[in-house]
Design a protein around this motif. Structure first.
Motif, PDB file in Angstrom:
ATOM      1  N   SER A  29       0.820  -1.212   0.000  1.00 19.53           N
ATOM      2  CA  SER A  29       0.000   0.000   0.000  1.00 19.53           C
ATOM      3  C   SER A  29       0.854   1.262   0.000  1.00 19.53           C
ATOM      4  CB  SER A  29      -0.929   0.001   1.215  1.00 19.53           C
ATOM      5  OG  SER A  29      -0.156   0.092   2.406  1.00 19.53           O
ATOM      6  N   VAL A  30       2.170   1.110  -0.163  1.00 14.47           N
ATOM      7  CA  VAL A  30       3.076   2.269  -0.193  1.00 14.47           C
ATOM      8  C   VAL A  30       3.560   2.487  -1.625  1.00 14.47           C
ATOM      9  CG1 VAL A  30       5.242   3.235   0.642  1.00 14.47           C
ATOM     10  CG2 VAL A  30       3.818   1.861   2.172  1.00 14.47           C
ATOM     11  N   VAL A  31       3.446   3.739  -2.083  1.00 15.02           N
ATOM     12  CA  VAL A  31       3.921   4.098  -3.420  1.00 15.02           C
ATOM     13  C   VAL A  31       5.011   5.155  -3.240  1.00 15.02           C
ATOM     14  CG1 VAL A  31       3.313   5.030  -5.679  1.00 15.02           C
ATOM     15  CG2 VAL A  31       1.663   3.610  -4.414  1.00 15.02           C
ATOM     16  N   THR A  32       6.213   4.826  -3.694  1.00 14.71           N
ATOM     17  CA  THR A  32       7.336   5.753  -3.558  1.00 14.71           C
ATOM     18  C   THR A  32       7.549   6.471  -4.883  1.00 14.71           C
ATOM     19  OG1 THR A  32       8.359   4.302  -1.934  1.00 14.71           O
ATOM     20  CG2 THR A  32       9.771   5.972  -2.951  1.00 14.71           C
ATOM     21  N   ALA A  69      13.871  17.294  -0.740  1.00  8.87           N
ATOM     22  CA  ALA A  69      14.249  15.985  -1.280  1.00  8.87           C
ATOM     23  C   ALA A  69      13.351  15.617  -2.452  1.00  8.87           C
ATOM     24  CB  ALA A  69      14.149  14.923  -0.198  1.00  8.87           C
ATOM     25  N   PRO A  70      13.937  15.145  -3.553  1.00 13.49           N
ATOM     26  CA  PRO A  70      13.126  14.800  -4.739  1.00 13.49           C
ATOM     27  C   PRO A  70      12.520  13.400  -4.634  1.00 13.49           C
ATOM     28  CG  PRO A  70      15.435  14.571  -5.262  1.00 13.49           C
ATOM     29  CD  PRO A  70      15.372  15.059  -3.830  1.00 13.49           C
ATOM     30  N   THR A  71      11.847  13.138  -3.529  1.00  8.07           N
ATOM     31  CA  THR A  71      11.200  11.846  -3.311  1.00  8.07           C
ATOM     32  C   THR A  71      10.052  12.043  -2.342  1.00  8.07           C
ATOM     33  OG1 THR A  71      11.568   9.546  -2.623  1.00  8.07           O
ATOM     34  CG2 THR A  71      12.773  11.240  -1.409  1.00  8.07           C
ATOM     35  N   PHE A  72       9.046  11.186  -2.435  1.00 10.83           N
ATOM     36  CA  PHE A  72       7.901  11.272  -1.529  1.00 10.83           C
ATOM     37  C   PHE A  72       7.222   9.914  -1.507  1.00 10.83           C
ATOM     38  CE2 PHE A  72       3.512  12.544  -0.318  1.00 10.83           C
ATOM     39  CZ  PHE A  72       3.804  13.241   0.846  1.00 10.83           C
ATOM     40  N   ALA A  73       6.774   9.493  -0.319  1.00  6.60           N
ATOM     41  CA  ALA A  73       6.072   8.213  -0.193  1.00  6.60           C
ATOM     42  C   ALA A  73       4.604   8.463   0.098  1.00  6.60           C
ATOM     43  CB  ALA A  73       6.691   7.374   0.911  1.00  6.60           C
ATOM     44  N   LEU A  74       3.747   7.868  -0.705  1.00  5.43           N
ATOM     45  CA  LEU A  74       2.306   7.865  -0.452  1.00  5.43           C
ATOM     46  C   LEU A  74       2.013   6.578   0.317  1.00  5.43           C
ATOM     47  CD1 LEU A  74       1.204   8.775  -4.087  1.00  5.43           C
ATOM     48  CD2 LEU A  74       1.157  10.329  -2.131  1.00  5.43           C
ATOM     49  N   THR A  75       1.367   6.700   1.473  1.00  4.88           N
ATOM     50  CA  THR A  75       1.123   5.513   2.292  1.00  4.88           C
ATOM     51  C   THR A  75      -0.366   5.204   2.352  1.00  4.88           C
ATOM     52  OG1 THR A  75       1.097   6.898   4.260  1.00  4.88           O
ATOM     53  CG2 THR A  75       3.184   5.857   3.706  1.00  4.88           C
ATOM     54  N   ASP A  76      -0.686   3.963   2.703  1.00  6.60           N
ATOM     55  CA  ASP A  76      -2.078   3.509   2.817  1.00  6.60           C
ATOM     56  C   ASP A  76      -2.863   3.794   1.542  1.00  6.60           C
ATOM     57  OD1 ASP A  76      -1.622   2.688   5.468  1.00  6.60           O
ATOM     58  OD2 ASP A  76      -2.035   4.703   6.210  1.00  6.60           O
ATOM     59  N   VAL A  77      -2.244   3.546   0.403  1.00  7.49           N
ATOM     60  CA  VAL A  77      -2.908   3.794  -0.880  1.00  7.49           C
ATOM     61  C   VAL A  77      -3.933   2.685  -1.129  1.00  7.49           C
ATOM     62  CG1 VAL A  77      -2.558   4.018  -3.365  1.00  7.49           C
ATOM     63  CG2 VAL A  77      -0.867   4.961  -1.773  1.00  7.49           C
ATOM     64  N   SER A  98       5.444  18.199 -13.713  1.00  7.52           N
ATOM     65  CA  SER A  98       6.406  17.254 -14.290  1.00  7.52           C
ATOM     66  C   SER A  98       5.677  16.366 -15.294  1.00  7.52           C
ATOM     67  CB  SER A  98       6.973  16.369 -13.183  1.00  7.52           C
ATOM     68  OG  SER A  98       5.932  15.521 -12.669  1.00  7.52           O
ATOM     69  N   ASN A  99       6.415  15.403 -15.836  1.00  7.14           N
ATOM     70  CA  ASN A  99       5.754  14.332 -16.581  1.00  7.14           C
ATOM     71  C   ASN A  99       4.769  13.628 -15.639  1.00  7.14           C
ATOM     72  OD1 ASN A  99       8.323  13.369 -15.289  1.00  7.14           O
ATOM     73  ND2 ASN A  99       7.509  11.367 -15.845  1.00  7.14           N
ATOM     74  N   GLU A 100       3.738  13.063 -16.210  1.00  9.96           N
ATOM     75  CA  GLU A 100       2.734  12.352 -15.406  1.00  9.96           C
ATOM     76  C   GLU A 100       3.014  10.852 -15.464  1.00  9.96           C
ATOM     77  OE1 GLU A 100      -1.746  13.285 -15.327  1.00  9.96           O
ATOM     78  OE2 GLU A 100      -1.513  11.764 -16.878  1.00  9.96           O
ATOM     79  N   VAL A 101       2.887  10.195 -14.324  1.00  9.99           N
ATOM     80  CA  VAL A 101       2.990   8.740 -14.341  1.00  9.99           C
ATOM     81  C   VAL A 101       1.679   8.146 -13.833  1.00  9.99           C
ATOM     82  CG1 VAL A 101       5.488   8.575 -14.146  1.00  9.99           C
ATOM     83  CG2 VAL A 101       4.113   8.654 -12.068  1.00  9.99           C
ATOM     84  N   GLN A 102       1.362   6.989 -14.384  1.00 13.08           N
ATOM     85  CA  GLN A 102       0.192   6.246 -13.957  1.00 13.08           C
ATOM     86  C   GLN A 102       0.685   5.049 -13.162  1.00 13.08           C
ATOM     87  OE1 GLN A 102      -2.132   4.760 -17.244  1.00 13.08           O
ATOM     88  NE2 GLN A 102      -3.106   3.211 -15.974  1.00 13.08           N
ATOM     89  N   PHE A 103       0.035   4.764 -12.046  1.00 13.83           N
ATOM     90  CA  PHE A 103       0.370   3.536 -11.332  1.00 13.83           C
ATOM     91  C   PHE A 103      -0.905   2.868 -10.867  1.00 13.83           C
ATOM     92  CE2 PHE A 103       0.503   6.734  -7.932  1.00 13.83           C
ATOM     93  CZ  PHE A 103      -0.223   6.130  -6.910  1.00 13.83           C
ATOM     94  N   THR A 104      -0.845   1.563 -10.720  1.00 12.81           N
ATOM     95  CA  THR A 104      -1.989   0.786 -10.259  1.00 12.81           C
ATOM     96  C   THR A 104      -1.570   0.031  -9.019  1.00 12.81           C
ATOM     97  OG1 THR A 104      -2.819   0.573 -12.500  1.00 12.81           O
ATOM     98  CG2 THR A 104      -3.652  -0.996 -10.883  1.00 12.81           C
ATOM     99  N   ARG A 105      -2.394   0.111  -7.996  1.00 15.47           N
ATOM    100  CA  ARG A 105      -2.103  -0.553  -6.728  1.00 15.47           C
ATOM    101  C   ARG A 105      -3.030  -1.748  -6.638  1.00 15.47           C
ATOM    102  NH1 ARG A 105      -2.764  -2.959  -2.489  1.00 15.47           N
ATOM    103  NH2 ARG A 105      -3.459  -2.095  -0.512  1.00 15.47           N
TER     104      ARG A 105
END
Length: 105
Positions: A29-32, A69-77, A98-105
């Motif tokens: 459930s974490v997306v970095t 910092a150029p990073t971020f974690a989305l939690t409990d996705v 920025s560019n857009e990214v698609q992700f599927t959890r």
């Protein structure tokens, strides 16, 4: 005695260029998110992460990372498909997305 002329105000600095090379890596459930900082526009004070349910949208989440910092974690996705972009924030303003990214959890 006439007053000396007021000094001209400094030219406003241009806003930063957009972050680039955004990637999303899903682990449970974490997306970095990781990206490259702007190439110009001054020191970054924070980034804005935008998450939407459709391309170009930010209807689900808009969060200031509060970090350089150029990073971020989305939690409990929750399960689903998401579209994410990042903007850089400097004293001169906010960058384009920025560019857009698609992700599927």
């Amino acid at each position: 005695e006439p007053a000396p002329p007021e000094p001209a105000p400094p030219e406003p600095a241009p806003p930063p260029t957009p972050p680039s090379n955004l990637t999303a890596s899903v682990s449970g459930s974490v997306v970095t998110l990781n990206w490259l900082p702007p190439t110009s526009g001054g020191a970054v004070s924070s980034y804005i992460v935008e998450v939407g349910s459709t391309s170009g949208a930010s209807n689900l989440l808009t969060v200031h990372t509060g970090s350089m910092a150029p990073t971020f974690a989305l939690t409990d996705v929750a399960a689903g498909t998401y579209y994410v972009r990042v903007r850089a924030v400097t004293s001169a303003g906010t960058s384009a997305a920025s560019n857009e990214v698609q992700f599927t959890r």
